[in-house]
Write a protein that holds these residues in place. Structure first.
Motif, PDB file in Angstrom:
ATOM      1  N   GLY A 279     -20.138 -14.356 -23.523  1.00 40.02           N
ATOM      2  CA  GLY A 279     -19.492 -13.863 -22.557  1.00 40.02           C
ATOM      3  C   GLY A 279     -17.938 -13.709 -22.978  1.00 40.02           C
ATOM      4  N   SER A 280     -17.496 -13.477 -24.160  1.00 41.37           N
ATOM      5  CA  SER A 280     -16.358 -13.445 -24.734  1.00 41.37           C
ATOM      6  C   SER A 280     -15.781 -12.189 -24.428  1.00 41.37           C
ATOM      7  CB  SER A 280     -16.401 -13.911 -25.982  1.00 41.37           C
ATOM      8  OG  SER A 280     -17.136 -12.832 -26.850  1.00 41.37           O
ATOM      9  N   THR A 281     -14.372 -12.124 -24.454  1.00 41.24           N
ATOM     10  CA  THR A 281     -14.062 -10.969 -24.131  1.00 41.24           C
ATOM     11  C   THR A 281     -14.621  -9.739 -24.901  1.00 41.24           C
ATOM     12  OG1 THR A 281     -11.681 -12.099 -24.955  1.00 41.24           O
ATOM     13  CG2 THR A 281     -11.447  -9.661 -24.463  1.00 41.24           C
ATOM     14  N   ASP A 282     -14.827  -8.794 -24.134  1.00 38.38           N
ATOM     15  CA  ASP A 282     -15.538  -7.628 -24.492  1.00 38.38           C
ATOM     16  C   ASP A 282     -15.078  -6.697 -25.276  1.00 38.38           C
ATOM     17  OD1 ASP A 282     -17.571  -5.761 -25.080  1.00 38.38           O
ATOM     18  OD2 ASP A 282     -17.881  -5.108 -22.955  1.00 38.38           O
ATOM     19  N   PHE A 283     -15.003  -7.199 -26.840  1.00 39.19           N
ATOM     20  CA  PHE A 283     -14.147  -6.166 -27.631  1.00 39.19           C
ATOM     21  C   PHE A 283     -14.719  -4.795 -27.639  1.00 39.19           C
ATOM     22  CE2 PHE A 283     -11.879  -9.808 -28.613  1.00 39.19           C
ATOM     23  CZ  PHE A 283     -10.674  -9.296 -29.277  1.00 39.19           C
ATOM     24  N   GLY A 284     -16.104  -4.613 -27.566  1.00 36.92           N
ATOM     25  CA  GLY A 284     -16.832  -3.274 -27.421  1.00 36.92           C
ATOM     26  C   GLY A 284     -16.125  -2.672 -26.432  1.00 36.92           C
ATOM     27  N   GLY A 285     -16.019  -3.057 -25.168  1.00 34.53           N
ATOM     28  CA  GLY A 285     -15.428  -2.527 -24.236  1.00 34.53           C
ATOM     29  C   GLY A 285     -14.036  -2.133 -24.352  1.00 34.53           C
ATOM     30  N   LEU A 286     -13.446  -3.330 -24.775  1.00 36.10           N
ATOM     31  CA  LEU A 286     -11.841  -2.989 -24.993  1.00 36.10           C
ATOM     32  C   LEU A 286     -11.557  -1.812 -26.006  1.00 36.10           C
ATOM     33  CD1 LEU A 286      -9.162  -4.380 -24.347  1.00 36.10           C
ATOM     34  CD2 LEU A 286      -9.648  -5.460 -26.821  1.00 36.10           C
ATOM     35  N   PHE A 287     -12.241  -1.778 -27.304  1.00 39.34           N
ATOM     36  CA  PHE A 287     -12.162  -0.834 -28.110  1.00 39.34           C
ATOM     37  C   PHE A 287     -12.415   0.551 -27.576  1.00 39.34           C
ATOM     38  CE2 PHE A 287     -10.594  -4.058 -30.707  1.00 39.34           C
ATOM     39  CZ  PHE A 287      -9.650  -3.373 -31.747  1.00 39.34           C
ATOM     40  N   LEU A 288     -13.563   0.740 -26.666  1.00 38.99           N
ATOM     41  CA  LEU A 288     -14.091   1.990 -26.178  1.00 38.99           C
ATOM     42  C   LEU A 288     -12.890   2.402 -25.242  1.00 38.99           C
ATOM     43  CD1 LEU A 288     -16.540   3.419 -26.493  1.00 38.99           C
ATOM     44  CD2 LEU A 288     -17.160   2.248 -24.304  1.00 38.99           C
ATOM     45  N   GLY A 289     -12.212   1.324 -24.603  1.00 39.68           N
ATOM     46  CA  GLY A 289     -11.184   1.802 -23.682  1.00 39.68           C
ATOM     47  C   GLY A 289      -9.863   2.362 -24.712  1.00 39.68           C
ATOM     48  N   LEU A 290      -9.760   1.922 -25.759  1.00 40.54           N
ATOM     49  CA  LEU A 290      -8.509   2.235 -26.534  1.00 40.54           C
ATOM     50  C   LEU A 290      -8.986   3.529 -27.148  1.00 40.54           C
ATOM     51  CD1 LEU A 290      -7.506  -1.140 -28.461  1.00 40.54           C
ATOM     52  CD2 LEU A 290      -6.491  -0.407 -26.408  1.00 40.54           C
ATOM     53  N   GLY A 291     -10.114   3.872 -27.401  1.00 42.50           N
ATOM     54  CA  GLY A 291     -10.353   4.965 -28.207  1.00 42.50           C
ATOM     55  C   GLY A 291     -10.903   6.121 -27.198  1.00 42.50           C
ATOM     56  N   PHE A 292     -10.812   5.827 -25.985  1.00 38.04           N
ATOM     57  CA  PHE A 292     -11.412   6.629 -25.072  1.00 38.04           C
ATOM     58  C   PHE A 292     -10.844   8.126 -24.933  1.00 38.04           C
ATOM     59  CE2 PHE A 292     -12.150   8.321 -20.589  1.00 38.04           C
ATOM     60  CZ  PHE A 292     -13.709   8.067 -20.702  1.00 38.04           C
TER      61      PHE A 292
END
Ligand SMILES: Nc1ncnc2c1ncn2[C@@H]1O[C@H](COP(=O)(O)OP(=O)(O)O)[C@@H](O)[C@H]1O
Ligand SMILES: [Mg+2]
Lengths: 245, 1128
Positions: free
Chosen positions: B524-537
């Motif tokens: 349940g850690s910080t979702d880095f996948g989602g985070l980087f998806l957001g950054l690279g969106f």
């Protein structure tokens, strides 16, 4: 083959009223008959060919092919009609640049195969009885023969980009005939060619039509070419008149 | 001939465009897959770390106080337990601090782990020899930080582990008692990753020092072998064993002594007396005991004792010293109303009070400053206790080390000051015979008041005994109405019922499935996948747009191909099937290659995260973890998106009549309408709104932050774009006079209004986002942080200690080890102590999901001082008061940092959030207030009294905020560092802390800018490609221009004006709107905007757009005019 146009009309809607191009136009053409159509630019010659080729619908009248009114056909039936009954030759050769001459000639066979397999599935609704399609080997042999006949056998692996204008139209001719079309529709096929190659293409066209007993309707501005045809019609004011070339 | 062959030929022939389309899809796919892989890698790395740190341990039993290791034997008696668990390893773990004696370096908050030879059974990577006596084994982190080598000497300081609450009368709080020190020698250093034993999933380093369990036990003064954590390892046959298996074994086989409890029967057979080794009983134990009594149909009540320093008869001045006053509840046959006192006959004989006489009771109340305030209360004498029973029974008095176990009063060694001079031989004689038997009885509430005196905290523990009896005794009873057999029977049912309740309520011992919990936290850690998806969106969108535009254009260019196929007898669908198939193949290649590149991109991102972007993840070690599911997901997702966008762009082709396709005609020219009134009105309204918002947010600060930024930004963008649209429309109405190229360009733009506006809007939007994000880079300065309403509340130092600071004197420079010179300086400071719970950091500095969020108990004094920037859930003049509101439905009011609440806890203002306490219990809290950019980013704040309810074992603060006199910050910091050295102090300025938090944000911003910048360039390239293909379509128009006398330069200029114009207008619109909307951020003194990077990005964007225009213009202008004109 028997083509009959009965009092057809064609108009385009424009913001300020309709633009009438063809009015009460009638025409008969039979197997082996060669017809040249002349007329000034913009008078509707191409429109007429496109109507016969079912690329465009009529606004009025009937276009009968072997007594079938093509204006009442479905998309698929129209495709069958174009695939097996008529062959187009355009002013611009319209060969696909990515295919070799041979492949361009083979392209209609694919359409024909699709149409016949479709016909098998929906046999009841078929209007045009299509002979079984050739196998791939047969098709290839036939295409090579066609190219041989138009004098392009030795360059059949060339891409259209590497052929001269006259050569391209010869390939286009082979393509129009590969499925055994009984009616050739040629819209200024020599418009972009020099005199010599133009003459060659016209002779070839007529020779082939005679061999296959196919009818030709050709639009041209060239009276010399028109004179080689059995009939010469002039499109004027939306209708056809007999004329002497 | 068949379709695949046809498509393949098409791909080969149009390979240049195909490659570009592929490139776009590749970038989208790589960004997508890469982000997923980054997410997997962070999760996977955390998981690996967590599993490595857990060793073989599946479940652990935590004991609040020290538990005897005989617990292991008790559990082993259960065959079910023995079947399920192969090993049970007791360890004695305590948080302390370590000092390298060679260098005097201090390492606070280390785990000191007392182990024996069985430890490797639970934690096999411990391969060093088990330490003996003064030897310690340290892990690599400790060795690195303290510069340790084998043979070096270390000093360890650890807090007392006495069960007696240190803030009570009997708690030992002198420096020697509260902490122990031990000089040890490093005997081994465990290699990296092999000594990081930890039961939680918090990321970052663990500082572990291993010591012999016996030695540690002796160090903290325990006589019996004891432990506070029991590590359980599942056996091969224990697959489905879980915490419940352990709990049921505990219920049946544990003994009360394992909980530090004992049940005695009083001599009179009157009651069963449950007492604790910690003198006063945890509220939870009290509750469990009373429930257990109810469970077995018995009656229960409470008892408590306190030591009075003096009881004197106000009339005759007779007095007694150091006597125990007991209070018991109703139903025991010895009730005493409030404000009254009973004496036993011994005391009566010496005080000789008349019935109703006032007796003055003096006692000591300890306070946090380390003093024992003398207090007194006056009670009316109301009679004698029963001469044979209660009055001479010391059963109500629990064992108080240093007092009840001493032979004589003269030998007492109490934590509080005692005047032995007033003790008489008479007192000693009583002690000799009756020991600590209470000489006086008061009501339960009176004794409770004595315990709570001087403390604002009603949650302090005060119960010394829970008494169970078969049924309540009505009225006064000289003798017990119960028989010995009756009491035996009660005992036989009460104790199992009590054990059941204790285990069920996690009172004293709690069983946690640590492996399960840690894995959950890692997942349940910080979702880095989602985070980087957001950054690279941005990049994904830009590259898909790029591909989409190219597909569309190539479709249009090849429209005649579809027409030919139609004429040859293909159906409309078949006529574009080959092109579709080509698109599918390109999407496939692009997505496939992108998946590969994505892995490389992820590897690079991980590399950046562990080097340049280290700020974002702290000390977490990251490895690349490839999961087939993510690779497939990334591949399929990008393939389908690309394929769909291709279908969408080709979709319009099928709708064109065959003839127009044959002619290569695909675009319809829409006649441009006049500027409408609606457009003008929109313009006025939108501009007015934007202006109003801007003024109200910058001048009057009516709205703030993100809301106003988005509102102003969106309105301005709309207004600008609408303005450009109106301008272009106006151009179309004008007649061009003369050869004014600029006019002609504008006119051409307005002729293609829709594509022109789309391009301008796209560029403006992209530039807007980039600049607005870039404007948010911040670094805190000292200046803004002095204010009371800033994120620091005006407190400039954050002080944390390893050992609880049990005397305020220490903080004032007056403690035992304090430096007297520091006292004047420290007296000028305002020091706010907070009770701190064990648990996990909830700020973005912790990557794992916080298993047990850390809580701070906020004192009244701190609340009264007000301050901080709080958005409260409901109005209150001082929002801090919301914390002390009475909990509704047992939901505790809480505050937290707004970013932590939103991003890490995924909660928000007014929302209820369930926290898990370290003992596994759940507690609901509601966020009544959120603090902006505050020093409390790592903790949840609740009131001190609620805190004590949840954490009765935490008595003294370990967390402090310090307000320093102006300019005195460094001096104060140095003074506290000196005075609190033994407590293992860590001092950080509020500014450094806030900057460490914002560094994470800044890291993400720079990642976003990097990816967004590439996206912007790609977008520009796609746009220009689209425009150039459009120009190619217009080549006849340019040939015409050349034919009628324009020269080549004019054509190039026209192209530049048109396409460069679109770029420039978009760029300008985006830049200006972003600058206005982020004006408050930009002028803020904390802003650290990298203008250079922004300028370079925008400039390269312009160049990337204009250069192709130039080349294409030259190329088109030098075409063969007649041929171009002839092409029909
Ligand atoms: N889709 C259309 N809508 C309106 N007018 C059309 C359309 N297609 C062709 N026309 C008009 O019909 C007339 C006949 O065109 P066409 O048959 O191509 O002439 P020709 O081949 O004789 O030169 C032209 O004036 C042309 O402008
Ligand atoms: Mg024509």
């Amino acid at each position: 083959m028997k083509l009959r146009l009965e009092n057809i009309g064609k108009s385009y809607p424009l913001p300020n009223g309709n633009l009438e191009i063809l009015k009460n136009l009638s025409l008969d053409a039979n197997s082996g008959e060669t017809i040249a159509v002349i007329g000034p630019s913009g008078v509707g010659k191409s429109t007429l060919l496109n109507i016969i080729g079912s690329l465009e619908p009529v606004s009025a009248g009937k276009a009968l092919y072997n007594n079938v009114d093509i204006s009442h056909l479905t998309e698929r039936e129209l495709a069958s009609y174009r695939s097996s009954c008529v062959g187009f030759v355009f002013q611009d050769h319209h060969l696909l640049p990515q295919l070799s001459a041979l492949e361009n000639v083979l392209l209609p066979v694919l359409a024909y195969q699709l149409r016949t397999s479709e016909g098998k599935r929906e046999s009841a609704s078929m209007i045009f009885s299509l002979p079984p399609p050739p196998t791939n080997e047969e098709a290839r042999k036939k295409a090579e023969e066609m190219l041989e006949r138009v004098g392009m056998r030795d360059r059949m692996d060339f891409a259209p980009g590497k052929l001269s204008g006259g050569e391209r139209q010869r390939v286009a001719l082979a393509r129009a005939l590969i499925n055994g079309a009984e009616l050739l529709l040629c819209d200024e096929p020599t418009g972009n060619l020099d005199r010599d190659s133009a003459g060659g293409v016209i002779s070839l066209l007529l020779e082939l039509a005679r061999e296959k007993n196919a009818g030709i309707i050709m639009v041209t501005h060239n009276h010399e070419h028109a004179s080689k045809f059995q009939k010469c019609l002039k499109l004027n004011d939306g209708a056809l008149q007999e004329c002497s070339p | 001939m068949n379709f695949p062959r046809l498509s393949w030929k098409g791909i080969l022939h149009y390979r240049a465009t195909g490659l570009l389309i592929c490139l776009g899809i590749l970038i989208a796919s790589a960004t997508l897959t890469g982000s997923l892989v980054v997410g997997d890698s962070v999760r996977g790395s955390l998981r690996e770390t967590v599993l490595r740190r857990l060793g073989n341990i599946d479940v652990a039993i935590f004991s609040t106080n020290l538990a005897p290791v005989s617990l292991t034997d008790h559990l082993d008696a259960s065959s079910k337990f023995r079947q399920s668990y192969s090993h049970i390893v007791p360890v004695l773990q305590v948080i302390g601090n370590a000092v390298n004696l060679n260098t005097n370096q201090i390492l606070p908050r280390i785990n000191l782990i007392g182990i024996r030879s069985d430890f490797p059974l639970a934690y096999p990577s411990f391969r060093a020899p088990i330490p003996h006596e003064r030897d310690v084994v340290v892990n690599e982190t400790v060795a690195n930080v303290l510069n340790l080598h084998v043979g070096d000497a270390l000093m360890l300081h650890i807090p007392s582990m006495s069960a007696v609450p240190t803030d009570s009368l009997f708690g030992r709080r002198s420096k020697e008692d509260a902490a122990s020190s031990l000089r040890v020698i490093v005997s081994a250093i465990l290699p990296k990753n092999e000594g990081d034993f930890s039961l939680t999933a918090s990321t970052g380093s663990t500082e572990d020092i291993y010591i012999s369990r016996e030695w540690l036990r002796m160090l903290i003064g325990e006589k019996e072998d004891c432990a506070n954590i029991f590590l359980l390892v599942k056996s091969a046959s224990g697959e489905d064993a879980d915490a419940a298996t352990v709990k049921s074994a505990l219920e049946r086989y544990a003994q009360l002594s394992d909980f530090g409890l004992n049940v005695t029967e009083n001599t009179d057979h009157r009651y069963l007396n449950l007492q604790t080794d910690s003198i006063v009983m945890d509220n939870k134990v009290v509750q469990a005991a009373r429930e257990a009594a109810t469970d077995c149909g018995a009656y229960s009540t409470l008892s408590s004792i306190y030591l009075a320093t003096q009881v004197s008869n106000t009339q005759n001045k007779n007095s007694l010293h150091y006597l125990v006053v007991a209070g018991v509840g109703d139903g025991l046959g010895i009730s005493c109303p409030d404000n009254e006192i009973l004496l036993n006959s011994w005391a009566y004989k010496r005080l000789l009070p008349k019935l109703g006489a006032a007796l003055n009771v003096k006692f000591l109340a300890p306070d946090w400053m380390g003093t024992y305030e003398p207090r007194s209360l006056t009670l009316r004498y109301s009679g004698l206790t029963d001469p044979t029973g209660e009055g001479y029974d010391d059963g109500l008095v629990p064992t108080v080390p240093g007092i009840t176990d001493e032979e004589s009063i003269a030998n007492w060694n109490p934590p509080f000051p005692i005047n032995l001079g007033v003790v008489t031989p008479d007192d000693e004689a009583y002690w000799n015979t009756y020991r600590a038997a209470p000489k006086a009885f008061a009501s339960l509430d009176t004794v409770k008041a004595m315990w709570l005196e001087g403390s604002m905290d009603s949650m302090k523990q005060w119960v010394t005994g829970v008494l169970a009896l078969p049924r309540p005794i009505v009225g006064k009873a000289a003798h017990s109405p119960f028989t010995a057999q009756e009491m035996e029977a009660l005992k036989a049912t009460f104790i199992p019922a009590l054990l059941h309740r204790l285990v069920e309520d996690n009172a004293g011992l709690s069983v946690l499935p640590v492996r399960q919990l840690a894995l959950n936290a890692a997942n349940g850690s910080t979702d880095f996948g989602g985070l980087f998806l957001g950054l690279g969106f941005f990049l994904v969108i830009a590259s898909l747009l790029f591909s989409g535009v190219l597909m569309r254009l190539s479709g249009e260019r090849r429209a005649s191909e579809a027409g030919v196929l139609l004429a040859l007898g293909f159906s409309p669908e078949e006529s574009i099937r080959a092109i579709k198939l080509e698109g599918a193949m390109l999407s496939l290649f692009g997505a496939l290659a992108g998946t590969g590149v994505g892995v490389a991109y992820a590897a690079f991102t991980l590399f950046l995260l562990s080097t340049k972007w280290r700020g974002a993840i702290g000390d977490t070690h990251l490895d690349l973890h490839l999961m087939l599911s993510s690779l497939f997901l990334g591949f399929f997702l990008s393939f389908f998106i690309a394929f769909l966008s291709m279908l969408f762009s080709l979709g319009r082709l099928t709708k064109r009549p065959a003839l127009r396709l044959l002619r290569g005609e695909t675009q319809e020219i829409h006649p441009v309408k006049k500027v409408t009134f609606a457009e003008k009105a929109t313009q006025t309204v939108v501009l007015a709104l934007a202006l109003a918002l801007f003024v109200s947010s910058t001048l009057f600060k009516l709205i703030s932050g993100a809301e106003s930024f988005f509102a102003i930004g969106a309105l301005l963008l709309i207004a600008f774009l609408n303005g450009v649209r109106i301008l272009l429309k106006r151009q179309y109405d004008r007649t061009i006079t003369g050869s004014n190229l600029r006019r002609l360009a504008l006119r051409n733009l307005s002729a293609g209004l829709l594509p022109s506006m789309a391009a301008i809007g796209l560029i403006a939007g992209g530039v807007f986002v980039l600049i607005a994000v870039a404007a948010n880079v911040r670094v805190y300065h000292q200046g803004g942080l002095l204010s009371k309403t800033s994120g620091t509340g005006g407190y400039s130092l954050i002080v944390k200690t390893t050992l609880p600071v049990n005397s305020g004197k220490t903080l004032m420079g007056e403690g035992e080890s304090a430096n007297p010179q520091d006292a004047p300086l420290l007296r000028q400071c305002r020091i706010m102590p907070f009770l701190e719970s064990p648990g996990d950091d909830i700020s973005c500095l912790n990557l794992a999901a916080p298993e047990h969020p850390r809580l701070l108990g906020v004192s009244r004094a701190f609340m009264n001082a007000d301050g901080f920037d709080i958005s409260a859930n409901s109005y209150s003049p001082n929002p801090w008061n919301l914390l002390v509101a009475a909990p509704k439905n047992n939901i505790i009011p809480a505050f937290a940092d707004s970013d932590s609440a939103e991003w890490i806890l995924q909660s928000g203002l007014g929302q209820t959030y369930e926290i898990t306490l370290p003992n596994g219990e759940k507690q609901k809290i509601r966020f009544e207030g959120l603090l902006k950019h505050s020093v409390f980013a790592s903790e949840i704040l609740i009131s001190e009294s609620n805190f004590r309810k949840l954490f009765p074992e935490v008595s003294y603060p370990r967390y402090f905020l310090v307000q320093t006199p102006p300019g005195g910050q460094d001096q104060v910091s140095n003074a506290l560092q000196r005075d609190l050295a033994d407590y293992g102090v860590q001092i950080q300025t509020s500014r450094d802390f806030l900057n460490s938090i914002i560094a994470v944000q800044n890291t993400y911003i720079s990642a976003f800018l990097a990816l967004g910048g590439i996206g912007l360039l790609l977008g520009a390239a796609g746009l220009i490609a689209a425009l150039l293909l459009n120009a190619w379509r217009r080549r006849k128009e340019f040939a015409m221009m050349l034919a009628i006398g324009f020269d080549k330069r004019d054509v190039v200029t026209l192209l530049l004006l048109e396409y460069g114009g679109i770029l420039a207008i978009g760029l300008l619109t985006g830049t200006v709107t972003a600058l206005i909307a982020s004006y408050p951020e930009i002028i803020s003194s904390d802003a650290r905007i990298n203008w250079q990077i922004i300028l370079i990005t925008l400039a390269s964007f312009l160049v990337a757009g204009i250069l192709p225009c130039l080349f294409a213009g030259k190329h088109i202008a030098s075409q063969n005019i007649p041929i171009a004109l002839k092409e029909e």
